[in-house]
Design an enzyme around this catalytic site. Structure first.
Site, PDB file in Angstrom:
ATOM      1  N   HIS A   1      79.922 -50.776 -28.538  1.00 10.57           N
ATOM      2  CA  HIS A   1      80.135 -49.375 -28.183  1.00 10.57           C
ATOM      3  C   HIS A   1      80.729 -48.602 -29.354  1.00 10.57           C
ATOM      4  CE1 HIS A   1      80.126 -50.061 -23.547  1.00 10.57           C
ATOM      5  NE2 HIS A   1      79.171 -50.746 -24.166  1.00 10.57           N
TER       6      HIS A   1
ATOM      7  N   GLU B   1      83.127 -46.433 -29.433  1.00 10.70           N
ATOM      8  CA  GLU B   1      84.586 -46.446 -29.435  1.00 10.70           C
ATOM      9  C   GLU B   1      85.111 -47.723 -30.062  1.00 10.70           C
ATOM     10  OE1 GLU B   1      83.376 -44.596 -25.377  1.00 10.70           O
ATOM     11  OE2 GLU B   1      82.538 -45.993 -26.837  1.00 10.70           O
TER      12      GLU B   1
ATOM     13  N   CYS C   1      83.582 -45.809 -21.079  1.00 16.60           N
ATOM     14  CA  CYS C   1      83.449 -46.755 -19.974  1.00 16.60           C
ATOM     15  C   CYS C   1      84.813 -47.419 -19.756  1.00 16.60           C
ATOM     16  CB  CYS C   1      82.378 -47.796 -20.291  1.00 16.60           C
ATOM     17  SG  CYS C   1      82.812 -48.921 -21.636  1.00 16.60           S
TER      18      CYS C   1
ATOM     19  N   CYS D   1      85.937 -49.643 -22.792  1.00 12.92           N
ATOM     20  CA  CYS D   1      86.407 -48.871 -23.946  1.00 12.92           C
ATOM     21  C   CYS D   1      87.736 -48.183 -23.668  1.00 12.92           C
ATOM     22  CB  CYS D   1      85.346 -47.869 -24.385  1.00 12.92           C
ATOM     23  SG  CYS D   1      83.935 -48.670 -25.185  1.00 12.92           S
TER      24      CYS D   1
END
Length: 151
Positions: free
Chosen positions: A82, A84, A108, A111
């Protein structure tokens, strides 16, 4: 979105300058253009709390040296790191260094937890909603302010 304008006398109208929030959110969206995820392109930027330094940048995609594509077409299980996570991996300093994060999409749950564990992130700006608001709830519950910015 505002931009600076120049008057007929050549003076820049400082009241219409672009904000740092807009600058860093636009950077996150530009980083998302590097994403290799087939489903959703996300970008992230971690900056100092006074907006003077960029600490880390990231976008979602496969691990370094691996194929620039998803491992699977299954939603939620594509195998991409991801944005992040990639930005946080590049960011030095723990809780002693106050930070702000800009993400093209709300985080999400995974994260959100990584953002909390990194420490020092006081505020998260995001532009687009995610299929679940649980990540935002987790951040808010941990005392991290979340703010949606529409460009």
């Amino acid at each position: 979105m505002t931009t600076s304008t120049t008057t007929s006398t050549g003076v820049v109208d400082l009241m219409k300058r672009i904000s740092f929030e807009e600058i860093y959110m636009q950077l996150a969206f530009n980083l998302a253009k590097r994403s290799t995820c087939k489903r959703l392109n996300v970008g992230a930027v971690v900056v100092s709390d006074d907006y003077s330094r960029v600490y880390g940048i990231g976008y979602n995609g496969n691990a370094k040296g691996m194929a620039n594509t998803c491992d699977s077409d299954e939603p939620g299980n594509c195998g991409c790191l991801h944005a992040e996570d990639n930005a946080l991996l590049k960011t030095n300093g723990g809780a002693e260094v106050p930070k702000i994060m800009f993400i093209t999409h709300a985080p999400c749950v995974y994260c959100a937890k990584r953002i909390i564990n990194k420490g020092g992130i006081k505020r998260v700006f995001y532009a687009e909603t995610y299929r679940s608001e649980r990540g935002l709830e987790i951040l808010n519950g941990a005392g991290i302010e979340t703010i949606q910015i529409k460009l």
